[in-house]
Write a protein that holds these residues in place. Structure first.
Motif, mmCIF file in Angstrom:
data_model
loop_
_atom_site.group_PDB
_atom_site.id
_atom_site.type_symbol
_atom_site.label_atom_id
_atom_site.label_comp_id
_atom_site.label_asym_id
_atom_site.label_seq_id
_atom_site.Cartn_x
_atom_site.Cartn_y
_atom_site.Cartn_z
ATOM 1 N N GLY A 86 0.721 -1.467 0.449
ATOM 2 C CA GLY A 86 0.289 0.168 0.264
ATOM 3 C C GLY A 86 0.823 1.170 0.558
ATOM 4 N N TYR A 87 1.831 1.109 0.777
ATOM 5 C CA TYR A 87 3.303 2.519 0.533
ATOM 6 C C TYR A 87 4.026 2.217 -0.429
ATOM 7 N N GLY A 88 3.659 1.232 -1.271
ATOM 8 C CA GLY A 88 4.389 1.331 -3.120
ATOM 9 C C GLY A 88 5.997 1.216 -2.098
ATOM 10 N N LEU A 89 6.610 0.274 -1.482
ATOM 11 C CA LEU A 89 7.744 0.444 -1.145
ATOM 12 C C LEU A 89 7.999 -0.945 -1.863
ATOM 13 N N LEU A 90 9.916 -0.831 -2.830
ATOM 14 C CA LEU A 90 10.149 -1.204 -3.309
ATOM 15 C C LEU A 90 10.758 -2.624 -2.653
ATOM 16 N N GLN A 91 11.121 -2.906 -1.389
ATOM 17 C CA GLN A 91 11.333 -3.715 -0.925
ATOM 18 C C GLN A 91 11.001 -3.470 0.514
ATOM 19 N N LEU A 92 10.451 -4.917 1.791
ATOM 20 C CA LEU A 92 9.957 -4.349 2.825
ATOM 21 C C LEU A 92 11.666 -3.872 3.734
ATOM 22 N N PRO A 93 11.956 -2.938 4.375
ATOM 23 C CA PRO A 93 12.882 -2.437 5.079
ATOM 24 C C PRO A 93 13.171 -3.172 6.221
ATOM 25 N N SER A 94 14.273 -3.686 6.851
ATOM 26 C CA SER A 94 15.036 -4.449 7.833
ATOM 27 C C SER A 94 14.161 -3.803 8.750
ATOM 28 N N MET A 95 13.452 -3.863 10.386
ATOM 29 C CA MET A 95 13.048 -3.789 11.418
ATOM 30 C C MET A 95 13.134 -4.437 12.084
ATOM 31 N N SER A 96 13.119 -4.756 13.455
ATOM 32 C CA SER A 96 13.703 -5.080 14.596
ATOM 33 C C SER A 96 11.759 -6.138 14.651
ATOM 34 N N GLU A 97 10.737 -4.472 14.795
ATOM 35 C CA GLU A 97 10.061 -5.062 14.757
ATOM 36 C C GLU A 97 9.095 -6.321 14.165
ATOM 37 N N VAL A 98 9.822 -6.396 12.756
ATOM 38 C CA VAL A 98 8.909 -7.375 11.850
ATOM 39 C C VAL A 98 10.203 -8.382 11.831
ATOM 40 N N LYS A 99 11.537 -8.274 12.429
ATOM 41 C CA LYS A 99 12.377 -9.902 12.406
ATOM 42 C C LYS A 99 12.264 -10.025 13.774
ATOM 43 N N TYR A 101 9.119 -10.954 15.468
ATOM 44 C CA TYR A 101 8.114 -10.931 15.100
ATOM 45 C C TYR A 101 7.253 -11.700 14.047
ATOM 46 N N SER A 102 6.331 -12.919 14.375
ATOM 47 C CA SER A 102 5.820 -13.574 12.993
ATOM 48 C C SER A 102 5.041 -12.825 12.031
ATOM 49 N N LEU A 103 5.401 -12.140 11.945
ATOM 50 C CA LEU A 103 3.981 -10.539 11.321
ATOM 51 C C LEU A 103 4.098 -11.128 9.983
ATOM 52 N N SER A 104 2.540 -11.213 8.987
ATOM 53 C CA SER A 104 2.262 -11.838 7.312
ATOM 54 C C SER A 104 3.413 -10.892 7.080
ATOM 55 N N THR A 105 3.944 -11.453 5.522
ATOM 56 C CA THR A 105 4.185 -10.660 4.324
ATOM 57 C C THR A 105 3.648 -11.108 3.261
ATOM 58 N N ASP A 106 2.546 -11.840 3.671
ATOM 59 C CA ASP A 106 2.143 -12.323 2.411
ATOM 60 C C ASP A 106 1.614 -10.802 2.087
ATOM 61 N N GLY A 107 1.286 -10.711 0.549
ATOM 62 C CA GLY A 107 1.267 -9.725 -0.860
ATOM 63 C C GLY A 107 1.883 -8.915 -0.410
ATOM 64 N N PHE A 108 3.197 -9.227 -0.155
ATOM 65 C CA PHE A 108 4.349 -8.128 -0.562
ATOM 66 C C PHE A 108 4.847 -8.659 -1.927
ATOM 67 N N VAL A 109 5.142 -8.088 -2.926
ATOM 68 C CA VAL A 109 6.374 -8.862 -4.196
ATOM 69 C C VAL A 109 7.016 -7.719 -4.197
ATOM 70 N N PRO A 110 8.574 -8.129 -3.368
ATOM 71 C CA PRO A 110 9.279 -6.701 -4.037
ATOM 72 C C PRO A 110 10.115 -7.334 -5.144
ATOM 73 N N VAL A 111 10.732 -5.297 -5.618
ATOM 74 C CA VAL A 111 10.995 -5.295 -7.255
ATOM 75 C C VAL A 111 12.457 -5.976 -6.751
ATOM 76 N N GLU A 112 12.676 -7.101 -7.993
ATOM 77 C CA GLU A 112 13.921 -7.819 -7.495
ATOM 78 C C GLU A 112 14.723 -7.104 -8.999
ATOM 79 N N ASP A 113 14.357 -6.027 -10.061
ATOM 80 C CA ASP A 113 15.374 -6.166 -11.289
ATOM 81 C C ASP A 113 15.944 -4.366 -10.590
ATOM 82 N N ILE A 114 16.762 -3.811 -9.860
ATOM 83 C CA ILE A 114 16.680 -3.200 -8.928
ATOM 84 C C ILE A 114 17.810 -3.293 -7.663
ATOM 85 N N ASN A 115 18.592 -2.426 -7.847
ATOM 86 C CA ASN A 115 19.951 -1.644 -6.460
ATOM 87 C C ASN A 115 19.293 -0.451 -5.495
#
Length: 211
Positions: A86-99, A101-115
Motif C-alpha cells: 500500500g505504501y508502494g515500497l520496493l522492498q520491505l525495510p529491515s526492522m526489528s519489529e518485523v524480524k 515477530y511472526s507478522l504476515s508478509t503475504d501480499g508483498f511482491v519485492p522489486v527484484e530488478d533494481i539495486n
C-alpha cells in the motif's frame, strides 16, 4: 478521518461514537485505480520518493506496535506485506519489529530488478551530497576499521543503555495517567460489547456525561 485496516479496528469507531466524537460515515469507492505501480515507478526514479515511503511505513508500524489500545489495534495481526504494498515500497525495510515477530508478509511482491543503493535523487544537489557522504564513509572505514569488541566496552554500552532506559521511563511516567485512562476506557468498552454494562453506565464510568 478514520480508516480501518482490520475488522477488529471497527470497534474504535464504536468507541469514538460513545465518547461523542463527531463522525460522519462515507462510503468508499469501489472503482479506484491501482496506483501502487505508479508509486513504485516514481520511487525507482527518485530516492526522495522511495525514502519517504519507507519512513511513512516505519512510522506506521512503530506507532501501531506502541499503541496502548491493544484490545483493538492487535499488533500480531497487522499484515505487514499488504501494508508495504500500500505504501508502494520496493522492498520491505529491515526492522526489528518485523524480524522478531511472526507478522504476515503475504501480499508483498519485492522489486527484484533494481539495486536500492543505486537509486539516485532527482535533485542534483542532494545526489551530489549523497555521493560525497558515501565516499567519506568508505574512506573512514578504510582508515578506521572496526576495533575488536572487549568486555569493558560492552559493559559501558550496557551502562549507557540503562541510563537511556531510565530517562525513557521518566518521560513515560509523565503520561502514565493518560495511558491508564485509555486502558480503563477500553476495558469498559469490552464490557459494553459483551453486554455487561449499557451505554448509560459506560458514559458515567468514562466521564462522558460530564462533557
Amino acid at each position: 478521518m478514520v480508516t480501518c485496516s482490520t475488522i477488529q479496528e471497527e470497534s474504535y469507531v464504536e468507541f469514538l461514537r460513545i465518547r461523542r466524537v463527531p463522525l460522519q460515515e462515507r462510503e468508499s469507492s469501489h472503482d479506484v485505480p491501482d496506483v501502487v505501480p505508479q508509486i513504485r515507478a516514481a520511487a525507482k526514479k527518485d530516492r526522495d520518493i522511495m525514502e519517504k515511503g519507507v519512513k511513512a511505513f516505519v512510522s506506521y508500524v512503530r506507532a501501531y506496535k506502541e499503541h496502548h489500545c491493544s484490545y483493538i489495534f492487535r499488533w500480531k495481526e497487522l499484515e505487514i506485506g499488504k501494508l508495504g504494498m500500500g505504501y508502494g515500497l520496493l522492498q520491505l525495510p529491515s526492522m526489528s519489529e518485523v524480524k522478531n515477530y511472526s507478522l504476515s508478509t503475504d501480499g508483498f511482491v519485492p522489486v527484484e530488478d533494481i539495486n536500492i543503493a543505486e537509486i539516485k535523487y532527482k535533485d542534483k544537489s542532494r545526489e551530489k551530497q549523497r555521493k560525497k557522504n558515501l565516499k567519506a564513509k568508505e574512506e573512514a572505514r578504510a582508515l578506521n576499521p572496526k576495533p575488536h569488541k572487549n568486555p569493558k566496552a560492552k559493559g559501558n554500552a550496557a551502562d549507557n543503555s540503562r541510563k537511556k532506559k531510565t530517562a525513557k521511563q521518566r518521560r513515560a511516567a509523565q503520561s502514565v495517567e493518560d495511558v491508564d485512562e485509555l486502558e480503563r476506557d477500553y476495558r469498559l468498552l469490552k464490557k459494553l460489547k459483551k453486554g455487561v454494562i449499557d451505554e448509560t453506565e459506560f458514559a458515567k464510568l468514562t466521564g462522558v456525561d460530564d462533557m
